[in-house]
Design an enzyme around this catalytic site. Structure first.
Site, PDB file in Angstrom:
ATOM      1  N   TYR A 110       2.509 -50.665 -14.982  1.00 14.23           N
ATOM      2  CA  TYR A 110       1.619 -51.130 -16.050  1.00 14.23           C
ATOM      3  C   TYR A 110       2.189 -50.758 -17.419  1.00 14.23           C
ATOM      4  CZ  TYR A 110      -2.398 -51.548 -19.121  1.00 14.23           C
ATOM      5  OH  TYR A 110      -3.216 -51.894 -20.170  1.00 14.23           O
ATOM      6  N   PHE A 130      12.729 -46.219 -37.769  1.00 11.69           N
ATOM      7  CA  PHE A 130      11.683 -46.990 -37.114  1.00 11.69           C
ATOM      8  C   PHE A 130      11.427 -46.495 -35.689  1.00 11.69           C
ATOM      9  CE2 PHE A 130      10.833 -50.593 -34.230  1.00 11.69           C
ATOM     10  CZ  PHE A 130       9.577 -50.967 -34.676  1.00 11.69           C
ATOM     11  N   ARG A 157      -3.739 -39.116 -24.941  1.00 14.49           N
ATOM     12  CA  ARG A 157      -4.549 -38.754 -26.115  1.00 14.49           C
ATOM     13  C   ARG A 157      -5.881 -39.498 -26.139  1.00 14.49           C
ATOM     14  NH1 ARG A 157      -2.467 -41.411 -31.345  1.00 14.49           N
ATOM     15  NH2 ARG A 157      -3.481 -43.114 -30.208  1.00 14.49           N
ATOM     16  N   ARG A 173     -12.238 -48.113 -19.569  1.00 18.69           N
ATOM     17  CA  ARG A 173     -10.823 -48.436 -19.346  1.00 18.69           C
ATOM     18  C   ARG A 173     -10.161 -47.183 -18.782  1.00 18.69           C
ATOM     19  NH1 ARG A 173     -11.083 -50.997 -24.716  1.00 18.69           N
ATOM     20  NH2 ARG A 173     -10.128 -49.114 -25.552  1.00 18.69           N
TER      21      ARG A 173
END
Length: 535
Positions: free
Chosen positions: A189, A307, A236, A246
């Site tokens: 997933y 980034f 978290r 969920r």
């Protein structure tokens, strides 16, 4: 921050106040996408692209800041890439959309995302990113403006991700199972929702020419980079996701600690077992830390590195914050702003990022307790970070500033490894000075290249010291020895023939014959020695 917040911060956390003040004063924005000179690559001169930048700020403030600082058209490309995947994820997450409606939308999202004018207003009213899909036609418009080599990557990743999401959504709707059962399902997933993002980014970096072409083929490292960030967010956001029904933590982990439902972990009386589950989840996330560090070492463009590095350092800091922190089960927690500012300013090169990872790994280890069932596995995972840093950036080699202001490497002589290295260098220098390096290398040819005035290479090859002269002498010695053996052998044969047949020959005088033979042999030997070859 308001003025009162600054004053409160100064009084309660003076060091954090100092860090935030430094960030505000000295950290410079690398790029302003609104500037006129940036319009050709940022697209700010178009209303549709301005709306896309606004959606980026609304959906992810943390990612928006680092995306905007990317060079050239990378910023606009990755902005659109993020919005496409955010729109796809919004459809997948919306529990109010029936599976019969959701499935065709998910599986055709890569087609919708390049179909001019397409948008979707069927998300629930409480879905936070609903407006992005309501105005998705601006994303489609800008995506179709991208060069083909960028657009193909985005569409391909969207196609792979949408099918994975659709499979998981259909499984939950058709079987009634709301949990991921195995760790393998959890990894799969996370691969669909984050690992493919890492793959797409790597391919975009390569397509832009700002990174090496082979970066796009580093699928395992790209996947690990995405999984580290995704698993950190899942850990978290436990309480927020649980309240929204969920459930992403795999039953294989929390089920072994005696829980029947995930919501039991925040109920009173289950604190210790919940900590063991949390520890297990952190160990699982740390599996990807070393791969993430390896990936960062491959990046060469500074804006691309920033980034990727800033979210990675934020992730390891968040794992440290969550580890053995019972507050995580009661509410959503985040690292403090000053800590985030410090990480942003420090995440500028692979060595500094390695130091950050090592520092937080040590903090996690200090909070670990031997009674934790995952203590040993946690220690191994953290030691791999230590090992990675020591292997790539040895601690006995220090980076110091020289008299000319440039950084240079300096060996720590107080460290035993430093003394060994210095001794080895001194020995090698002595051998080189004495000319014995070639002897140790078994006479490997030493090549010297003289460069003429026009810069072309005029090759001059020497086959070792005095090797040419030595070869001539050896050949002369071999020839002389061979001739001496031949003369000696001939003399012995003549002697035997004369001696054995001397009595039957008339007028034969052995003494005189032997004297003549001796003179012939002596003359031959003298001729060989003088190189004349005369009898």
């Amino acid at each position: 921050m308001a003025a009162t917040n600054w004053v409160v911060l100064l009084l309660t956390h003076p060091l954090e106040f100092k860090t935030l003040l430094q960030f505000w004063l000295y950290y410079e924005q690398k790029r302003d996408i609104k500037a006129i000179q940036e319009h050709p690559t940022s697209g700010w001169d178009r209303q549709s692209m301005q709306r896309c930048w606004a959606f980026l700020d609304l959906t992810s403030r943390s990612f928006a800041a680092v995306i905007k600082e990317l060079e050239g058209d990378l910023a606009r490309t990755i902005c659109l890439f993020y919005l496409v995947l955010r729109g796809l994820d919004t459809v997948e997450d919306d529990m109010t959309i029936p599976d019969a409606v959701k499935q065709p939308i998910l599986r055709q999202f890569h087609v919708h995302t390049v179909t001019p004018g397409w948008k979707f207003d069927g998300c629930g009213p409480n879905e936070k990113d609903r407006q992005l899909l309501v105005e998705y036609d601006v994303v489609v418009e800008e995506l179709n403006r991208l060069p083909a080599h960028y657009r193909e990557v985005i569409v391909d990743i969207c196609f792979k991700m949408e099918n994975g999401m659709a499979d998981f959504a259909h499984k939950a709707a058709s079987t009634g199972s709301i949990y991921l059962e195995r760790i393998e399902d959890y990894d799969l997933y996370c691969h669909y929702v984050a690992g493919l993002v890492g793959e797409g980014l790597s391919r975009i970096f390569s397509a832009s020419g700002k990174e090496a072409a082979w970066i796009g083929s580093q699928l395992e490292l790209s996947n690990s980079m995405g999984l580290l960030l995704q698993k950190t967010n899942i850990i978290r956001d436990y309480r927020e996701d649980t309240d929204d029904q969920r459930f992403f933590w795999p039953r294989e982990i929390w089920g072994r600690y005696g829980f029947e439902e995930m919501k039991e972990m925040y109920q009173p009386g289950n604190e210790q077992r919940a900590q063991w589950v949390q520890s297990h989840m952190v160990v699982d996330a740390l599996r990807h830390a070393v791969d993430a560090l390896d990936y960062l070492r491959f990046l060469k463009n500074q804006t691309v590195f920033n980034f990727c590095a800033i979210p990675a350092t934020m992730a390891i800091a968040t794992l440290e914050l969550c580890f053995m922190n019972p507050t995580m089960f009661q509410r959503n927690i985040k690292i403090r702003k000053a800590e985030a500012a410090s990480l942003i300013m420090r995440s500028t090169n692979p060595r500094e990022v390695g130091l950050i990872f090592r520092s937080y790994a040590r903090r996690i280890h200090t909070k670990a307790v031997p009674t934790d069932p995952n203590f040993l596995r946690l220690s191994v995972a953290l030691s791999k970070i230590e090992q990675w840093f020591e292997h790539n950036y040895p601690s006995f080699v220090r980076i110091v500033e020289g008299a000319d202001g440039k950084a240079r490497a300096e060996v720590d002589e107080y460290d035993a490894r430093g003394r060994i290295l210095n001794a080895q260098n001194a020995r090698d220098a002595a051998l080189l000075q004495k000319g014995k390096v070639e002897d140790l290398k078994n006479g490997i040819a030493q090549r010297e290249v003289k460069v003429n005035g026009n810069g072309s290479g005029e090759g001059v090859v020497r086959e070792g010291r005095g090797m040419e002269e030595t070869s001539v002498k050896e050949v002369a010695m071999y020839l002389g020895a061979a001739m001496a053996v031949m003369v000696l052998f001939s003399g012995v044969v003549i002697y035997l023939v004369i001696h054995l047949s001397g009595e039957t020959v008339p007028g034969y005088h052995p003494a005189g014959a032997m004297e003549r033979i001796s003179k012939v042999i002596e003359n031959l030997g003298t001729g060989v020695a003088e190189g004349r070859g005369e009898l």
